[in-house]
Design a protein around this motif. Structure first.
Motif, PDB file in Angstrom:
ATOM      1  N   PRO A 314       0.824  -1.208   0.000  1.00  0.00           N
ATOM      2  CA  PRO A 314       0.000   0.000   0.000  1.00  0.00           C
ATOM      3  C   PRO A 314       0.863   1.266   0.000  1.00  0.00           C
ATOM      4  CG  PRO A 314      -0.680  -1.549   1.723  1.00  0.00           C
ATOM      5  CD  PRO A 314       0.625  -2.039   1.201  1.00  0.00           C
ATOM      6  N   GLU A 315       0.266   2.350  -0.489  1.00  0.00           N
ATOM      7  CA  GLU A 315       0.983   3.627  -0.546  1.00  0.00           C
ATOM      8  C   GLU A 315       1.472   4.068   0.831  1.00  0.00           C
ATOM      9  OE1 GLU A 315       1.759   5.795  -3.016  1.00  0.00           O
ATOM     10  OE2 GLU A 315       1.076   4.482  -4.617  1.00  0.00           O
ATOM     11  N   ASP A 316       0.685   3.778   1.881  1.00  0.00           N
ATOM     12  CA  ASP A 316       1.022   4.231   3.232  1.00  0.00           C
ATOM     13  C   ASP A 316       1.685   3.124   4.058  1.00  0.00           C
ATOM     14  OD1 ASP A 316      -1.179   2.608   3.378  1.00  0.00           O
ATOM     15  OD2 ASP A 316      -2.289   3.867   4.802  1.00  0.00           O
ATOM     16  N   ALA A 317       2.262   2.111   3.384  1.00  0.00           N
ATOM     17  CA  ALA A 317       2.850   0.977   4.103  1.00  0.00           C
ATOM     18  C   ALA A 317       4.053   1.398   4.932  1.00  0.00           C
ATOM     19  CB  ALA A 317       3.269  -0.103   3.103  1.00  0.00           C
ATOM     20  N   VAL A 318       4.170   0.812   6.116  1.00  0.00           N
ATOM     21  CA  VAL A 318       5.348   1.047   6.959  1.00  0.00           C
ATOM     22  C   VAL A 318       6.511   0.224   6.406  1.00  0.00           C
ATOM     23  CG1 VAL A 318       3.967   1.510   9.001  1.00  0.00           C
ATOM     24  CG2 VAL A 318       4.688  -0.837   8.503  1.00  0.00           C
ATOM     25  N   PRO A 319       7.749   0.601   6.741  1.00  0.00           N
ATOM     26  CA  PRO A 319       8.901  -0.160   6.223  1.00  0.00           C
ATOM     27  C   PRO A 319       8.868  -1.637   6.586  1.00  0.00           C
ATOM     28  CG  PRO A 319       9.613   1.940   7.160  1.00  0.00           C
ATOM     29  CD  PRO A 319       8.158   1.790   7.491  1.00  0.00           C
ATOM     30  N   GLU A 320       8.183  -1.984   7.715  1.00  0.00           N
ATOM     31  CA  GLU A 320       8.144  -3.368   8.178  1.00  0.00           C
ATOM     32  C   GLU A 320       7.058  -4.189   7.497  1.00  0.00           C
ATOM     33  OE1 GLU A 320       7.972  -0.707  10.171  1.00  0.00           O
ATOM     34  OE2 GLU A 320      10.056  -0.674  10.910  1.00  0.00           O
ATOM     35  N   HIS A 321       6.339  -3.614   6.542  1.00  0.00           N
ATOM     36  CA  HIS A 321       5.309  -4.363   5.832  1.00  0.00           C
ATOM     37  C   HIS A 321       5.951  -5.597   5.210  1.00  0.00           C
ATOM     38  CE1 HIS A 321       2.394  -5.396   2.695  1.00  0.00           C
ATOM     39  NE2 HIS A 321       1.495  -4.700   3.383  1.00  0.00           N
ATOM     40  N   PRO A 322       5.393  -6.813   5.438  1.00  0.00           N
ATOM     41  CA  PRO A 322       6.056  -8.045   4.982  1.00  0.00           C
ATOM     42  C   PRO A 322       6.393  -8.069   3.491  1.00  0.00           C
ATOM     43  CG  PRO A 322       4.339  -8.576   6.549  1.00  0.00           C
ATOM     44  CD  PRO A 322       4.205  -7.113   6.266  1.00  0.00           C
ATOM     45  N   ALA A 323       5.489  -7.573   2.637  1.00  0.00           N
ATOM     46  CA  ALA A 323       5.790  -7.571   1.202  1.00  0.00           C
ATOM     47  C   ALA A 323       6.937  -6.618   0.889  1.00  0.00           C
ATOM     48  CB  ALA A 323       4.553  -7.183   0.407  1.00  0.00           C
ATOM     49  N   GLN A 324       6.971  -5.508   1.613  1.00  0.00           N
ATOM     50  CA  GLN A 324       8.092  -4.575   1.469  1.00  0.00           C
ATOM     51  C   GLN A 324       9.389  -5.232   1.918  1.00  0.00           C
ATOM     52  OE1 GLN A 324       8.587  -1.484  -0.035  1.00  0.00           O
ATOM     53  NE2 GLN A 324       8.029  -0.059   1.625  1.00  0.00           N
ATOM     54  N   GLU A 325       9.330  -5.945   3.051  1.00  0.00           N
ATOM     55  CA  GLU A 325      10.521  -6.633   3.556  1.00  0.00           C
ATOM     56  C   GLU A 325      10.982  -7.725   2.592  1.00  0.00           C
ATOM     57  OE1 GLU A 325       9.525  -8.002   7.484  1.00  0.00           O
ATOM     58  OE2 GLU A 325      10.466  -6.251   8.397  1.00  0.00           O
ATOM     59  N   LEU A 326      10.037  -8.403   1.957  1.00  0.00           N
ATOM     60  CA  LEU A 326      10.382  -9.443   0.983  1.00  0.00           C
ATOM     61  C   LEU A 326      11.208  -8.854  -0.164  1.00  0.00           C
ATOM     62  CD1 LEU A 326      10.146 -12.163  -0.486  1.00  0.00           C
ATOM     63  CD2 LEU A 326       7.873 -11.444  -1.271  1.00  0.00           C
ATOM     64  N   ILE A 327      10.719  -7.793  -0.775  1.00  0.00           N
ATOM     65  CA  ILE A 327      11.428  -7.176  -1.897  1.00  0.00           C
ATOM     66  C   ILE A 327      12.772  -6.625  -1.443  1.00  0.00           C
ATOM     67  CG2 ILE A 327      11.355  -5.326  -3.614  1.00  0.00           C
ATOM     68  CD1 ILE A 327       9.447  -7.636  -4.194  1.00  0.00           C
ATOM     69  N   CYS A 377       3.758 -12.945   4.925  1.00  0.00           N
ATOM     70  CA  CYS A 377       2.743 -12.606   3.921  1.00  0.00           C
ATOM     71  C   CYS A 377       1.631 -13.655   3.909  1.00  0.00           C
ATOM     72  CB  CYS A 377       3.383 -12.502   2.538  1.00  0.00           C
ATOM     73  SG  CYS A 377       4.414 -11.032   2.277  1.00  0.00           S
ATOM     74  N   HIS A 378       1.998 -14.932   4.083  1.00  0.00           N
ATOM     75  CA  HIS A 378       1.009 -16.011   4.118  1.00  0.00           C
ATOM     76  C   HIS A 378       0.170 -15.936   5.392  1.00  0.00           C
ATOM     77  CE1 HIS A 378      -0.828 -19.935   3.703  1.00  0.00           C
ATOM     78  NE2 HIS A 378      -0.328 -20.308   4.870  1.00  0.00           N
ATOM     79  N   GLU A 379       0.852 -15.769   6.544  1.00  0.00           N
ATOM     80  CA  GLU A 379       0.140 -15.741   7.828  1.00  0.00           C
ATOM     81  C   GLU A 379      -0.835 -14.566   7.910  1.00  0.00           C
ATOM     82  OE1 GLU A 379       3.290 -15.607  10.600  1.00  0.00           O
ATOM     83  OE2 GLU A 379       3.863 -17.717  10.370  1.00  0.00           O
ATOM     84  N   GLU A 380      -0.456 -13.423   7.352  1.00  0.00           N
ATOM     85  CA  GLU A 380      -1.309 -12.234   7.417  1.00  0.00           C
ATOM     86  C   GLU A 380      -2.245 -12.130   6.217  1.00  0.00           C
ATOM     87  OE1 GLU A 380       0.842  -8.642   8.361  1.00  0.00           O
ATOM     88  OE2 GLU A 380       2.365  -9.764   9.488  1.00  0.00           O
ATOM     89  N   LYS A 381      -2.212 -13.167   5.351  1.00  0.00           N
ATOM     90  CA  LYS A 381      -3.081 -13.227   4.170  1.00  0.00           C
ATOM     91  C   LYS A 381      -2.929 -11.981   3.291  1.00  0.00           C
ATOM     92  CE  LYS A 381      -6.596 -16.313   6.147  1.00  0.00           C
ATOM     93  NZ  LYS A 381      -5.759 -16.721   7.287  1.00  0.00           N
ATOM     94  N   LEU A 382      -1.696 -11.541   3.134  1.00  0.00           N
ATOM     95  CA  LEU A 382      -1.422 -10.386   2.287  1.00  0.00           C
ATOM     96  C   LEU A 382      -1.281 -10.790   0.821  1.00  0.00           C
ATOM     97  CD1 LEU A 382       1.233  -8.618   4.544  1.00  0.00           C
ATOM     98  CD2 LEU A 382      -1.196  -8.071   4.339  1.00  0.00           C
ATOM     99  N   LEU A 383      -0.829 -12.013   0.584  1.00  0.00           N
ATOM    100  CA  LEU A 383      -0.691 -12.536  -0.766  1.00  0.00           C
ATOM    101  C   LEU A 383      -1.320 -13.925  -0.809  1.00  0.00           C
ATOM    102  CD1 LEU A 383       3.021 -11.542  -1.583  1.00  0.00           C
ATOM    103  CD2 LEU A 383       0.937 -10.303  -2.202  1.00  0.00           C
ATOM    104  N   THR A 384      -1.774 -14.342  -1.966  1.00  0.00           N
ATOM    105  CA  THR A 384      -2.438 -15.635  -2.113  1.00  0.00           C
ATOM    106  C   THR A 384      -1.400 -16.743  -2.255  1.00  0.00           C
ATOM    107  OG1 THR A 384      -2.507 -15.538  -4.528  1.00  0.00           O
ATOM    108  CG2 THR A 384      -4.314 -14.473  -3.324  1.00  0.00           C
ATOM    109  N   PRO A 385      -1.787 -17.994  -1.981  1.00  0.00           N
ATOM    110  CA  PRO A 385      -0.861 -19.114  -2.212  1.00  0.00           C
ATOM    111  C   PRO A 385      -0.369 -19.180  -3.655  1.00  0.00           C
ATOM    112  CG  PRO A 385      -2.720 -19.829  -0.878  1.00  0.00           C
ATOM    113  CD  PRO A 385      -3.038 -18.437  -1.331  1.00  0.00           C
TER     114      PRO A 385
END
Length: 418
Positions: A314-327, A377-385
């Motif tokens: 998301p535009e307002d994501a914190v640095p610790e956002h899991p998808a952000q951390e993944l990239i 990302c899986h645990e928080e259901k941020l991305l699909t399997p």
């Protein structure tokens, strides 16, 4: 030391209307012709895709003669939206100790900041709140928040590379003052065992020392802010580290070993070697990219594009956002793998095996961080399997390949021969 030359600017223009390329011209007091700027990379989001013109109402002469008229290199932070504190009363308006006797009014203002890393003059910074700014024409493209974050990471990498170059130059100066020592011996890390390559434990100690140095330098830069002199801080912290952990004086046997090592390291290939490898010169013209680096770079580009297209972050994501951390973790692994593997044919010479192992282990840690981020990302259901499955498989494969390279180098070290 950074070049800080804002007071000498008369006027200028910065143009980032072509993605990945920032160009410009800057006129200085006392110089008839403008300086030409050609940089790799993009501005921050506020100037990306745009052409900016600026004027300094009070230019001053005095630009050093050795400041090059053409500046080519990498972008640093280029933005017109940097927030800084601006005094309500100029220094000339304060008398004696009046500044300390009463509260000086100030406000937040936007500063123009032009930072780049030049191939001729190193780090250059132009920063001012007093310039008159004007955006000319319509933007040709817009930068997303994710793209800006990637550009800021690239800027930080360029800044780290500049610091590394400064440290290397300083160590080379020390080496000239200490003939007969390897660069690592001058730094105070190598064990100096005659006839033996550096061990993995010794390389780990060197990496720990380097990490400590980097942490100290970054902490001082954050404390001192815009007034920080990076080159001076680096030199002082290296001196401090050498006082705390002095290198032992090498024995005559170690000196002989080091001299032989330097001679071997610096010698040019002879005619017989050229005959044995007729394509060597042609190969040297093409920078070597290890297949693992090429693979992770392609995957990183794919995942970044997918993240933007599918709005993982998301535009307002914190640095610790899991998808952000993944990239971010994959990006850091990519950088570390490139440092470890690119630029020389595989496998490296015996003398470089231990250092390469340490760099590969660091890349492996970042891949572990990326794997943990996929779990989040899986645990928080941020991305699909369906989204996470291919990424997980590729990350495991990358980690397996990195482990295989580490094992190969450990075997080579144990064998003790090239």
């Amino acid at each position: 030391m950074a070049w800080r030359i804002d007071q000498h600017v008369v006027r200028g223009e910065i143009d980032n209307r072509m993605r990945g390329r920032t160009v410009g011209r800057i006129w200085f007091a006392g110089r008839a012709e403008p300086m030409e700027l050609e940089l790799r990379g993009d501005c921050w989001r506020d100037l990306a895709g745009r052409r900016l013109e600026f004027v300094n109402p009070e230019p001053q002469p005095g630009l050093p003669a050795n400041f090059a008229a053409r500046q080519a290199g990498e972008v640093g932070d280029i933005t017109a939206s940097r927030k800084v504190k601006v005094r309500g009363i100029p220094f000339e308006g304060l008398r004696g100790d009046e500044e300390g006797a009463r509260e000086v009014p100030w406000h937040w203002g936007n500063a123009l900041r032009l930072e780049w890393f030049s191939e001729t003059n190193g780090r250059v910074v132009i920063e001012s709140v007093g310039f008159e700014l004007k955006i000319v024409g319509e933007p040709t493209w817009e930068m997303s928040a994710a793209e800006e974050e990637r550009q800021k990471h690239a800027n930080a990498a360029a800044r780290d590379g500049y610091m590394a170059q400064q440290e290397e130059a300083w160590l080379n100066d020390r080496a000239r003052d200490n003939p007969g020592k390897r660069p690592a011996d001058v730094h105070g890390d190598a064990a100096g065992r005659p006839g033996q390559p550096m061990t993995e434990a010794e390389a780990d100690a060197m990496q720990a020392r380097s990490d400590l140095l980097n942490d100290r330098v970054q902490a001082r830069i954050e404390r001192e802010g815009d007034a920080a002199d990076h080159a001076k801080i680096l030199e002082e912290e290296i001196e401090r580290l050498n006082r705390e952990y002095p290198a032992p004086e090498p024995t005559p046997e170690q000196r002989a070993r080091n001299e032989a090592w330097l001679e071997e390291f610096n010698r040019a290939p002879d005619a017989d070697e050229d005959l044995d490898h007729p394509d060597a010169e042609a190969e040297d013209d093409q920078p070597y990219e290890h297949p693992l680096v090429a693979r992770i770079t392609d995957l990183l580009d794919t995942w970044r594009a997918q993240a933007e297209a599918e709005e993982w972050i998301p535009e307002d994501a914190v640095p610790e956002h899991p998808a952000q951390e993944l990239i971010h973790a994959v990006w850091r692994a990519t950088v570390k793998l490139a440092v470890a593997l690119n630029g020389r044919r595989w496998p490296p010479d015996l003398d470089f095996c231990a250092l390469t192992i340490v760099q590969l282990k660091k890349a492996r840690e970042y891949l572990d961080d990326a794997l943990r981020a996929t779990e989040s990302c899986h645990e928080e259901k941020l991305l699909t399997p369906e989204q996470l499955g291919p990424i997980l498989v590729d990350l495991i494969d990358l980690a397996h390949d990195a482990n295989a390279l580490i094992a190969e180098l450990r075997e080579k070290l144990e064998r003790g021969t090239d």
